[in-house]
Design a protein around this motif. Structure first.
Motif, short mmCIF file in Angstrom:
data_model
loop_
_atom_site.label_atom_id
_atom_site.label_comp_id
_atom_site.label_asym_id
_atom_site.label_seq_id
_atom_site.Cartn_x
_atom_site.Cartn_y
_atom_site.Cartn_z
N ASP A 70 26.10 158.66 -4.98
CA ASP A 70 25.02 159.42 -5.58
C ASP A 70 25.47 160.01 -6.91
N LYS A 71 24.56 160.71 -7.58
CA LYS A 71 24.86 161.19 -8.92
C LYS A 71 25.99 162.22 -8.95
N ALA A 72 26.10 163.02 -7.90
CA ALA A 72 27.19 163.99 -7.86
C ALA A 72 28.54 163.29 -7.78
N GLU A 73 28.61 162.22 -6.97
CA GLU A 73 29.87 161.48 -6.84
C GLU A 73 30.18 160.71 -8.11
N ILE A 74 29.15 160.20 -8.80
CA ILE A 74 29.38 159.50 -10.07
C ILE A 74 29.93 160.48 -11.11
N LYS A 75 29.41 161.69 -11.14
CA LYS A 75 29.95 162.68 -12.06
C LYS A 75 31.40 163.00 -11.73
N GLN A 76 31.73 163.00 -10.44
CA GLN A 76 33.12 163.22 -10.04
C GLN A 76 33.99 162.06 -10.51
N PHE A 77 33.47 160.84 -10.40
CA PHE A 77 34.19 159.66 -10.90
C PHE A 77 34.50 159.81 -12.39
N LEU A 78 33.53 160.27 -13.14
CA LEU A 78 33.75 160.44 -14.58
C LEU A 78 34.76 161.55 -14.87
N LYS A 79 34.74 162.60 -14.06
CA LYS A 79 35.72 163.67 -14.23
C LYS A 79 37.13 163.15 -13.94
N GLU A 80 37.24 162.31 -12.92
CA GLU A 80 38.54 161.74 -12.55
C GLU A 80 39.09 160.84 -13.66
N ASN A 81 38.20 160.35 -14.51
CA ASN A 81 38.59 159.40 -15.54
C ASN A 81 38.26 159.91 -16.94
N LYS A 82 38.37 161.22 -17.10
CA LYS A 82 38.03 161.85 -18.36
C LYS A 82 38.98 161.48 -19.49
N SER A 83 40.19 161.06 -19.16
CA SER A 83 41.20 160.86 -20.19
C SER A 83 40.83 159.80 -21.21
N LEU A 84 40.05 158.79 -20.80
CA LEU A 84 39.69 157.75 -21.76
C LEU A 84 38.43 158.12 -22.54
N TYR A 85 37.36 158.51 -21.85
CA TYR A 85 36.11 158.77 -22.56
C TYR A 85 36.06 160.14 -23.22
N GLN A 86 36.97 161.04 -22.82
CA GLN A 86 37.15 162.32 -23.51
C GLN A 86 35.87 163.15 -23.56
N LEU A 87 35.07 163.04 -22.51
CA LEU A 87 33.82 163.79 -22.45
C LEU A 87 33.84 164.74 -21.26
N ASP A 88 33.26 165.91 -21.46
CA ASP A 88 33.06 166.85 -20.37
C ASP A 88 31.77 166.45 -19.66
N THR A 89 31.89 165.97 -18.44
CA THR A 89 30.73 165.43 -17.73
C THR A 89 29.60 166.44 -17.60
N ASP A 90 29.93 167.70 -17.37
CA ASP A 90 28.90 168.72 -17.18
C ASP A 90 28.23 169.12 -18.49
N LYS A 91 28.99 169.13 -19.59
CA LYS A 91 28.46 169.60 -20.87
C LYS A 91 27.96 168.47 -21.76
N ASP A 92 28.63 167.33 -21.73
CA ASP A 92 28.39 166.30 -22.74
C ASP A 92 27.48 165.16 -22.28
N LEU A 93 27.24 165.04 -20.98
CA LEU A 93 26.43 163.94 -20.49
C LEU A 93 25.22 164.47 -19.72
N THR A 94 24.05 163.98 -20.07
CA THR A 94 22.82 164.35 -19.39
C THR A 94 22.29 163.13 -18.65
N LEU A 95 22.10 163.26 -17.33
CA LEU A 95 21.60 162.15 -16.53
C LEU A 95 20.10 161.97 -16.79
N LEU A 96 19.73 160.76 -17.22
CA LEU A 96 18.32 160.46 -17.49
C LEU A 96 17.61 159.97 -16.24
N ASP A 97 18.21 159.00 -15.56
CA ASP A 97 17.61 158.47 -14.34
C ASP A 97 18.62 157.65 -13.56
N VAL A 98 18.26 157.34 -12.33
CA VAL A 98 19.07 156.50 -11.44
C VAL A 98 18.17 155.38 -10.94
N GLN A 99 18.61 154.15 -11.08
CA GLN A 99 17.79 153.01 -10.67
C GLN A 99 18.60 152.09 -9.75
#
Length: 543
Positions: A70-99
């Motif tokens: 789900d979207k919460a777990e995907i955000k956790q995935f991005l947090k676990e891999n922040k070193s490459l994309y260098q983005l704060d998942t909570d501040k820098d990414l806005t979820l538009l939709d899930v399909q």
């Protein structure tokens, strides 16, 4: 349009959750920092870099062993891999939709934002398979934007001011574009001038600006779908381009077609309510004037057989064919996948040698009889133009430079998918007194002045960066793919790439990656289909 040149229109390592990622398929990074990042990848994924960016644009493969549902777990995935994309998942990414699609894959669509304001074109996608394993991460994001601004972002211009600046910049007033909309059988009027403004963060070379992205859509004094970026602080124009997407197609050949019409008050209208859509398919006539949407095409006995009605008949019929194709092949309900009305206006202007999608409807000229016959009768034309509308509502490919050339190529490719039998565009309507002529050829782009490989890529400031010229390169890749795999397979791969993986700023390398990811989803990464796509793009010099 004219002959020879068409007119208009990685993830960090977290024990137990993420597998290593390889740089084996990377394009040339733009600096040593990127090379250092690429060197730390493992062997399980393919990575694409876009020149000038500090993070990869496409990573594809088995990217996790852990399941993300789900979207919460995907955000956790991005947090676990922040070193490459260098983005704060909570501040820098806005979820538009899930399909979730027919394969069971789930797609999490984000946009990068700064203080809640979207970064223009910065779409970011995470894809999982039916088991919840992350299989791809793609999109263009700019982590440097997060630290670029000091203090709160606040516009000094209002939306009204930004729109005024936009109108001034194109040297056309809104009043000059207004025409009288005509009422239809159900009494609804349609305006033909549209203006919109959205506050965005705009990447301007190596800088970022708080800006209004404005859209100005009108039909006179010339057809336009202007995109204008206005600095929201000082009102300067940062960039602008006319995104009207023009095309061409078959003329009126005298064949008889069965039409779905609408009867009201003793009159039959070219107004189709039979499709499973919330809107309708309707056809109007401008009566050789330059106004939209024009009057409805009507007849007293439901037999639209007058010579003056032939363009109306073809526009109406082929719009239905294109609707049916997308619905029956991909279960897509109109260009917006929500049943939007398909509106066409024929007999636009006098001797008008063009057809175009203006951002809200189709418009067709009658041609001058020498350069073109009536432009509304061609299936490949209608398919080309309405595919621009599909692209607008899915990948949103920006209509300039390589993304614009991809936009054109996607429309040409779907034109071939619908109008099977050859790889030519516009052959039945262009120069009607000259046999065997066409506007473009997917199999032999050079025949009509286009390059077919990257060695012939044309760097130009005209035609929005050569969108109608450089489209020959992805067109040739499409031809190689179709001729190898057949239409039924190729169209599935192209549609999935368009609707799932491509983003507004995808370049040719990004298109290759998107099509390979789509082929891998559908047929496997070791399949004949995957290798055919790979070979096609390698042959045109996109690696």
């Amino acid at each position: 349009m004219k002959k020879r040149t068409s007119l208009v229109l990685a993830l960090g390592l977290t024990v137990g959750s993420v597998l290593p990622i390889t740089a084996a398929a990377t394009t040339v990074p733009y600096n040593a920092t990127v090379k250092k990042d690429a060197a730390q990848f493992g062997k399980e994924a393919k990575v694409n870099w876009k020149e000038g960016q500090i993070v990869p644009s496409f990573v594809q493969g088995k990217l996790s062993t852990k399941v993300y549902k789900d979207k919460a777990e995907i955000k956790q995935f991005l947090k676990e891999n922040k070193s490459l994309y260098q983005l704060d998942t909570d501040k820098d990414l806005t979820l538009l939709d899930v399909q979730t699609d027919e394969l069971g894959s789930t797609h999490y669509n984000f946009v990068q934002s700064i203080q809640g304001i979207p970064v223009d074109g910065a779409k970011f996608k995470v894809h999982t398979d039916k088991d919840g394993i992350v299989t791809a991460v793609n999109g263009d994001v700019f982590p440097e934007a997060s630290s670029y601004f000091k203090g709160a972002l606040k516009a000094k211009l209002s939306k009204v001011d930004a729109l005024d600046q936009s109108w001034n910049s194109i040297k056309v007033t809104k009043a000059e574009t207004l025409t009288n909309a005509e009422a239809g059988p159900k009494g609804k009027k349609v305006e033909d001038t549209v203006e919109k403004a959205e506050l965005v963060v705009y990447k301007n070379g190596n800088e970022f600006n708080l800006a209004y992205k404005t859209n100005l859509q009108f039909i006179q004094p010339y057809p336009a779908n202007w995109v204008v970026y206005v600095d929201a602080v000082n009102g300067n124009i940062l960039n602008s381009y006319n995104a009207v997407a023009d095309g061409t197609g078959v003329g009126v050949l005298g064949d008889t077609k069965t039409l779905n019409t609408y009867f009201s008050s003793g009159t039959y209208y070219l107004y189709d309510t039979t499709k499973p859509m919330t809107g309708v398919i309707e056809t109007r006539t401008a009566g050789n004037a330059s106004r939209l949407p024009g009057n409805y095409s009507v007849d007293a006995d439901n037999n639209f057989n007058a010579t003056s009605q032939r363009a109306d008949v073809d526009a109406h019929y082929y719009a239905g064919v294109v609707y049916d194709y997308y619905k029956n092949t991909f279960n897509r309900n109109s260009f917006d996948n929500n049943g939007a009305t398909l509106r066409s206006t024929v007999h636009y202007g006098r001797n008008y040698n063009n057809a175009f999608w203006n951002g809200s409807q189709m418009v067709y000229g009658d041609g001058d009889g020498t350069t073109f016959r009536s432009l509304s009768g061609a299936l490949d034309v209608v398919a080309h133009e309405l595919t621009h509308a599909v692209t607008e509502r899915t990948a949103g490919l920006q209509y300039q430079n390589q993304s614009g050339a991809l936009n054109e190529s996607i429309s040409d490719t779907f034109g071939v998918f619908l109008d099977k039998g050859d790889y030519l565009m516009g052959e039945d309507v262009y120069t009607p007194n000259k046999a065997g002529d066409a506007l473009r050829s997917l199999s032999n782009p050079e025949l009509y002045g286009q390059p077919s490989t990257m060695s012939g890529y044309v760097n130009t400031t005209s035609d929005n960066g050569g969108v109608h010229t450089n489209s020959g390169i992805p067109n040739k890749a499409a031809y190689l793919t179709i001729s190898s795999l057949g239409t039924a397979v190729a169209e599935k791969i192209y549609y999935r790439a368009l609707t799932v993986y491509l983003t507004p700023t995808s370049n040719f390398s990004g298109a290759r990656a998107a099509l390979l990811a789509a082929a891998a989803d559908l047929y496997g990464s070791t399949s004949t289909q995957y290798n055919a796509v790979k070979s096609a793009w390698t042959q045109v010099g996109v690696n």
